[in-house]
Design an enzyme around this catalytic site. Structure first.
Site, PDB file in Angstrom:
ATOM      1  CE  LYS A 197      -4.278   1.169   2.404  1.00  0.00           C
ATOM      2  NZ  LYS A 197      -4.980   0.986   3.676  1.00  0.00           N
TER       3      LYS A 197
HETATM    4  C1  E4P Z   1      -8.243   2.147   3.486  1.00  0.00           C
HETATM    5  O1  E4P Z   1      -7.523   1.292   3.076  1.00  0.00           O
HETATM    6  C2  E4P Z   1      -8.125   2.799   4.790  1.00  0.00           C
HETATM    7  O2  E4P Z   1      -7.475   1.917   5.684  1.00  0.00           O
HETATM    8  C3  E4P Z   1      -9.442   3.102   5.432  1.00  0.00           C
HETATM    9  O3  E4P Z   1     -10.529   2.663   4.672  1.00  0.00           O
HETATM   10  C4  E4P Z   1      -9.576   4.449   6.025  1.00  0.00           C
HETATM   11  O4  E4P Z   1     -10.831   4.554   6.646  1.00  0.00           O
HETATM   12  P1  E4P Z   1     -11.193   5.661   7.717  1.00  0.00           P
HETATM   13  O5  E4P Z   1     -11.483   6.933   6.995  1.00  0.00           O
HETATM   14  O6  E4P Z   1     -12.429   5.121   8.392  1.00  0.00           O
HETATM   15  O7  E4P Z   1     -10.020   5.794   8.640  1.00  0.00           O
END
Ligand code: E4P
Length: 217
Positions: free
Chosen positions: A87
């Site tokens: 990522k």
């Molecule tokens: C995506 O990969 C992120 O980890 C995640 O969806 C972020 O979500 P949040 O806005 O609830 O922190």
């Protein structure tokens, strides 16, 4: 539509896996910290633990923000387990690194995407997944679902193979709307998946069926 769970909590990952509909896991440094997983070695071990629970892709995020650092960290993450997807944040050095990983056959998830332009760039670099954060856009009075629709249109126009991973999902309606638009993947909390189960008429109907069965037996 693939279902990913957005957590580093092993109990919740097991619970989602037991449901039989889980296709993968996404994590981020905040989710790791929430579970008290700190220190490089513990974090790497935790990724392997997650891979050993689920069958599908597990996104592991780099911390470095320079090209050489992202590449070094990403290669280490990819070597951990075949299910790992690296990522990478949507920054200039991140795009260069995604192109590098693409050329080397390492799969990537371009994260922190908040505009269609960013998603176009991620696809050009060959990202496996692009993660538009719809909940965080909604939080600032911007239509997160509209972004998913824009990206779907652009990717379909040119046949980009990058999968749209609708991220920052907060609830069941986000999941349903993303499914209608045609997002390839959703990632959210376990509650957003389990919420799909619920309908009062199902509960009332089942109660009646069971009561009627008891009358005759
Ligand atoms: C995506 O990969 C992120 O980890 C995640 O969806 C972020 O979500 P949040 O806005 O609830 O922190």
């Amino acid at each position: 539509m693939k279902f990913f769970i957005d957590t580093a909590n092993l109990d919740q990952i097991r619970e989602a896996q037991d449901l039989g509909v889980l296709d993968g896991v996404t994590t981020n440094p905040s989710l790791m910290a929430k579970e008290g997983i700190t220190g490089r070695n513990n974090i790497l071990k935790h990724y392997v633990d997650i891979c050993n629970i689920v069958d599908g892709d597990v996104s592991a995020e780099v911390i470095a923000t320079d090209f050489d650092g992202i590449v070094k960290e990403g290669e280490q993450l990819a070597d951990l387990h075949e299910q790992i997807v690296v990522k990478v944040p949507m920054i200039k050095e991140g795009i260069k690194a995604i192109k590098y990983f693409t050329d080397k056959g390492i799969r990537t998830n371009c994260t922190l995407v908040f505009s269609a332009g960013q998603a176009l760039l991620a696809a050009k670099a060959g990202a496996t997944y692009v993660s538009p954060f719809i909940g965080r856009l909604d939080d600032i009075s911007t239509d997160g679902l509209n972004l998913i629709a824009e990206i779907r249109l652009i990717y379909d126009n040119y046949g980009f193979e990058t999968e749209i991973l609708a991220a920052s999902i907060r609830h069941t309606m986000h999941v349903l709307e993303c499914a209608k638009i045609g997002a390839d993947v959703m990632t959210g909390p376990l509650s957003s998946i389990e919420g799909l189960l619920k309908h009062p008429l199902t509960d009332i109907g089942l109660e009646k069926f069971l009561a009627d069965y008891k009358k005759g037996n």
